[in-house]
Design a protein around this motif. Structure first.
Motif, mmCIF file in Angstrom:
data_model
loop_
_atom_site.group_PDB
_atom_site.id
_atom_site.type_symbol
_atom_site.label_atom_id
_atom_site.label_comp_id
_atom_site.label_asym_id
_atom_site.label_seq_id
_atom_site.Cartn_x
_atom_site.Cartn_y
_atom_site.Cartn_z
ATOM 1 N N MET A 33 0.831 -1.198 0.000
ATOM 2 C CA MET A 33 0.000 0.000 0.000
ATOM 3 C C MET A 33 0.871 1.256 0.000
ATOM 4 O O MET A 33 0.641 2.190 -0.768
ATOM 5 C CB MET A 33 -0.912 -0.006 1.235
ATOM 6 N N MET A 34 1.883 1.274 0.851
ATOM 7 C CA MET A 34 2.752 2.435 0.924
ATOM 8 C C MET A 34 3.484 2.696 -0.391
ATOM 9 O O MET A 34 3.672 3.846 -0.788
ATOM 10 C CB MET A 34 3.767 2.264 2.055
ATOM 11 N N SER A 35 3.894 1.642 -1.077
ATOM 12 C CA SER A 35 4.633 1.839 -2.325
ATOM 13 C C SER A 35 3.749 2.391 -3.437
ATOM 14 O O SER A 35 4.249 2.791 -4.489
ATOM 15 C CB SER A 35 5.264 0.522 -2.782
ATOM 16 N N GLY A 36 2.432 2.445 -3.202
ATOM 17 C CA GLY A 36 1.514 3.047 -4.165
ATOM 18 C C GLY A 36 1.130 4.473 -3.825
ATOM 19 O O GLY A 36 0.334 5.091 -4.547
ATOM 20 N N LEU A 37 1.692 5.007 -2.741
ATOM 21 C CA LEU A 37 1.381 6.374 -2.313
ATOM 22 C C LEU A 37 2.555 7.300 -2.587
ATOM 23 O O LEU A 37 3.710 6.939 -2.328
ATOM 24 C CB LEU A 37 1.064 6.401 -0.815
ATOM 25 N N SER A 38 2.265 8.488 -3.074
ATOM 26 C CA SER A 38 3.339 9.442 -3.362
ATOM 27 C C SER A 38 4.081 9.840 -2.096
ATOM 28 O O SER A 38 5.264 10.188 -2.142
ATOM 29 C CB SER A 38 2.764 10.683 -4.049
ATOM 30 N N GLU A 39 3.397 9.774 -0.942
ATOM 31 C CA GLU A 39 4.029 10.135 0.328
ATOM 32 C C GLU A 39 5.227 9.247 0.658
ATOM 33 O O GLU A 39 6.112 9.634 1.413
ATOM 34 C CB GLU A 39 3.005 10.039 1.464
ATOM 35 N N VAL A 108 -6.555 3.629 -12.395
ATOM 36 C CA VAL A 108 -6.279 4.139 -11.045
ATOM 37 C C VAL A 108 -4.842 4.626 -10.947
ATOM 38 O O VAL A 108 -4.568 5.711 -10.402
ATOM 39 C CB VAL A 108 -6.556 3.045 -9.993
ATOM 40 N N LEU A 109 -3.907 3.865 -11.466
ATOM 41 C CA LEU A 109 -2.496 4.241 -11.405
ATOM 42 C C LEU A 109 -2.221 5.507 -12.214
ATOM 43 O O LEU A 109 -1.432 6.362 -11.797
ATOM 44 C CB LEU A 109 -1.629 3.093 -11.916
ATOM 45 N N ALA A 115 3.821 7.492 -7.512
ATOM 46 C CA ALA A 115 4.430 6.845 -6.350
ATOM 47 C C ALA A 115 5.610 6.005 -6.823
ATOM 48 O O ALA A 115 5.790 5.796 -8.026
ATOM 49 C CB ALA A 115 3.396 5.983 -5.641
ATOM 50 N N PRO A 116 6.432 5.512 -5.901
ATOM 51 C CA PRO A 116 7.619 4.746 -6.300
ATOM 52 C C PRO A 116 7.326 3.554 -7.204
ATOM 53 O O PRO A 116 8.140 3.203 -8.060
ATOM 54 C CB PRO A 116 8.204 4.291 -4.960
ATOM 55 N N MET A 117 6.175 2.890 -7.034
ATOM 56 C CA MET A 117 5.880 1.695 -7.824
ATOM 57 C C MET A 117 4.916 1.941 -8.972
ATOM 58 O O MET A 117 4.542 1.006 -9.682
ATOM 59 C CB MET A 117 5.311 0.604 -6.910
ATOM 60 N N THR A 118 4.516 3.195 -9.203
ATOM 61 C CA THR A 118 3.508 3.482 -10.223
ATOM 62 C C THR A 118 3.956 3.038 -11.608
ATOM 63 O O THR A 118 3.248 2.292 -12.304
ATOM 64 C CB THR A 118 3.162 4.980 -10.246
ATOM 65 N N ALA A 119 5.117 3.470 -12.029
ATOM 66 C CA ALA A 119 5.589 3.150 -13.386
ATOM 67 C C ALA A 119 5.759 1.651 -13.570
ATOM 68 O O ALA A 119 5.376 1.089 -14.611
ATOM 69 C CB ALA A 119 6.902 3.875 -13.662
ATOM 70 N N ALA A 120 6.310 0.982 -12.561
ATOM 71 C CA ALA A 120 6.537 -0.463 -12.669
ATOM 72 C C ALA A 120 5.220 -1.218 -12.760
ATOM 73 O O ALA A 120 5.091 -2.174 -13.546
ATOM 74 C CB ALA A 120 7.340 -0.948 -11.471
ATOM 75 N N ARG A 121 4.223 -0.804 -11.989
ATOM 76 C CA ARG A 121 2.933 -1.493 -12.018
ATOM 77 C C ARG A 121 2.201 -1.263 -13.339
ATOM 78 O O ARG A 121 1.567 -2.183 -13.871
ATOM 79 C CB ARG A 121 2.079 -1.048 -10.824
ATOM 80 N N ILE A 122 2.292 -0.065 -13.882
ATOM 81 C CA ILE A 122 1.684 0.187 -15.196
ATOM 82 C C ILE A 122 2.373 -0.664 -16.260
ATOM 83 O O ILE A 122 1.720 -1.259 -17.135
ATOM 84 C CB ILE A 122 1.767 1.681 -15.554
ATOM 85 N N ALA A 123 3.689 -0.749 -16.193
ATOM 86 C CA ALA A 123 4.440 -1.555 -17.165
ATOM 87 C C ALA A 123 4.040 -3.031 -17.081
ATOM 88 O O ALA A 123 3.921 -3.713 -18.112
ATOM 89 C CB ALA A 123 5.937 -1.397 -16.926
ATOM 90 N N LEU A 124 3.820 -3.530 -15.877
ATOM 91 C CA LEU A 124 3.416 -4.926 -15.714
ATOM 92 C C LEU A 124 2.018 -5.170 -16.278
ATOM 93 O O LEU A 124 1.763 -6.203 -16.908
ATOM 94 C CB LEU A 124 3.458 -5.324 -14.237
ATOM 95 N N ILE A 125 1.124 -4.216 -16.057
ATOM 96 C CA ILE A 125 -0.225 -4.350 -16.616
ATOM 97 C C ILE A 125 -0.171 -4.336 -18.137
ATOM 98 O O ILE A 125 -0.832 -5.146 -18.813
ATOM 99 C CB ILE A 125 -1.144 -3.224 -16.085
ATOM 100 N N ASP A 126 0.632 -3.436 -18.706
ATOM 101 C CA ASP A 126 0.766 -3.376 -20.163
ATOM 102 C C ASP A 126 1.381 -4.658 -20.710
ATOM 103 O O ASP A 126 0.974 -5.161 -21.771
ATOM 104 C CB ASP A 126 1.620 -2.174 -20.566
ATOM 105 N N SER A 127 2.354 -5.188 -20.000
ATOM 106 C CA SER A 127 2.971 -6.448 -20.410
ATOM 107 C C SER A 127 1.953 -7.580 -20.371
ATOM 108 O O SER A 127 1.929 -8.445 -21.263
ATOM 109 C CB SER A 127 4.154 -6.770 -19.493
ATOM 110 N N ALA A 128 1.101 -7.579 -19.359
ATOM 111 C CA ALA A 128 0.083 -8.626 -19.234
ATOM 112 C C ALA A 128 -0.946 -8.547 -20.347
ATOM 113 O O ALA A 128 -1.294 -9.559 -20.970
ATOM 114 C CB ALA A 128 -0.601 -8.514 -17.879
ATOM 115 N N THR A 129 -1.449 -7.348 -20.618
ATOM 116 C CA THR A 129 -2.514 -7.207 -21.609
ATOM 117 C C THR A 129 -2.019 -7.417 -23.037
ATOM 118 O O THR A 129 -2.800 -7.803 -23.910
ATOM 119 C CB THR A 129 -3.171 -5.822 -21.497
ATOM 120 N N SER A 130 -0.736 -7.207 -23.272
ATOM 121 C CA SER A 130 -0.204 -7.402 -24.622
ATOM 122 C C SER A 130 -0.066 -8.884 -24.969
ATOM 123 O O SER A 130 -0.045 -9.249 -26.149
ATOM 124 C CB SER A 130 1.156 -6.708 -24.766
ATOM 125 N N ASN A 131 0.051 -9.745 -23.955
ATOM 126 C CA ASN A 131 0.128 -11.200 -24.170
ATOM 127 C C ASN A 131 -0.757 -11.902 -23.137
ATOM 128 O O ASN A 131 -0.303 -12.790 -22.419
ATOM 129 C CB ASN A 131 1.571 -11.695 -24.039
#
Length: 369
Positions: A33-39, A108-109, A115-131
């Motif tokens: 949860m914390m890694s998804g917050l800009s704080e 949502v992202l 936040a610290p994990m925002t870019a990585a989580r978006i990249a993982l979602i894009d990787s998932a939906t592409s295959n």
């Protein structure tokens, strides 16, 4: 008191380790949860060292599985059916919800403060939906950790990111009975070369595999396995149960925090007679809250990212101070996860574990039931 404790542990249940599971599961929820917050940009570790509880989970798995194999010596079929009905039902529900939520999670992202994990989580979602079909097939079989990135990028982390470790667990379950057999007393010296060859083969694949491959975590499993064997002699010496993590420290410095947590937990949990320090630690791990969370800890672990994204969506609609945002985020994600996990444990996990046990009952047991 010690007689009752020994009888309980002879049945394979260490109550302190149940409480430890619960605390570790909540740690993972808060960290993600914390890694998804800009704080959390202001924190030394944006994920609150979230790898540490998973490392302890792996050590604990080594302990529990080899204690079980040593105590019950089930057939391979029985063992694997029990483990499959333990892992898959709650996991498959989390997988279905997570796949359905992919577009929502991405939105949502994109609309949340970075936040610290925002870019990585978006990249993982894009990787998932592409295959999606390939990632879904791997996740359905819990083999996502066995697929190299060269074949399917980020396969271990795409659809249910935290389930990379569940894939590691499943790999361990498949291999554990064979390793136990090779470690067994009959003709041990003759079997030792085969065991060494298996370990070396697994390690040789590390460079080509990703973070969800069991070979990356053999040392952690080994600490748990060694603790399981030495715990049989904990009545003779209180220090025996903590020797594996302490002796491993100089060689596994990247796991220092996890090893120290395991050493402290083993020190308070395994000896039947406790001194005052052990009693305090044991009381914390045996508390009602920790024990309850431990019981539903697997559901907490596989479900919690669903509620991390839901909590982020709620927070995005509010205007609050940084402190209020963090407090609400942790409280909401934790409470929602725990409530949902109580339901999935009660109506999916526990009933399906009973089904697994029923399927492996012998005809003689069925006749006397």
């Amino acid at each position: 008191m010690s007689t009752k404790i020994n009888e309980t542990r002879n049945r394979g249940f260490v109550s302190e380790f149940e409480g430890l599971r619960g605390i570790l599961a909540l740690w993972v929820v808060v960290g993600h949860m914390m890694s998804g917050l800009s704080e959390s940009h202001a924190l030394p570790s944006a994920s609150l060292w979230n790898t540490v509880p998973v490392q302890v989970f792996i050590i604990l798995s080594g302990f529990v599985i080899f204690s079980l194999l040593d105590r019950e010596q089930p057939s391979y079929r029985t063992f694997l059916i029990h483990r499959a009905f333990r892992l898959f039902p709650a996991y498959l529900l989390a997988l279905a919800i997570s796949v359905f939520m992919l577009p929502f999670a991405r939105e949502v992202l994109l609309t949340s403060p970075v936040a610290p994990m925002t870019a990585a989580r978006i990249a993982l979602i894009d990787s998932a939906t592409s295959n999606l079909s390939e990632h879904l097939a791997a996740h359905l079989l819990l083999i996502q950790g066995l697929i190299p990135d060269s074949l399917l990028a980020n396969s271990a982390y795409t659809l249910v990111g935290q389930a990379w470790s569940v894939s590691v667990e499943w790999q361990f379950y498949v291999l554990a009975p064979a390793v136990y057999l090779l470690m067994g007393a009959p003709k041990r010296l003759l079997k030792l070369p085969a065991l060494c060859a298996l370990i070396m083969l697994m390690i040789s694949l590390n460079s080509s595999m990703g973070g969800g491959y069991i070979g990356q975590y053999l040392s952690l499993f080994a600490v748990g396995i060694a603790t399981a064997y030495l715990s049989k002699y904990s009545e003779k010496s209180k220090i025996l149960s903590v020797l594996p993590p302490l002796l491993a420290l100089p060689f596994m410095q990247e796991y220092t925090a996890a090893l120290l947590i395991w050493a402290a937990s083993s020190y308070c949990a395994l000896p039947p007679e406790k001194n005052s320090m052990q009693g305090v630690l044991s009381a914390v791990l045996n508390s009602t809250a920790a024990s309850y969370l431990g019981k539903i800890s697997y559901s907490i672990y596989v479900n919690h990212m669903i509620f991390v994204f839901l909590t982020l969506a709620i927070i995005n609609t509010l205007s609050m101070s940084s402190t209020s945002t963090v407090v609400l985020a942790i409280a909401a994600s934790t409470v929602l996860t725990v409530v949902f996990s109580h339901v999935t444990y009660s109506y999916i996990e526990r009933p399906m574990m009973r089904v697994g046990k029923y399927l492996t009952r012998t005809k003689s047991n069925l006749a006397t039931a």
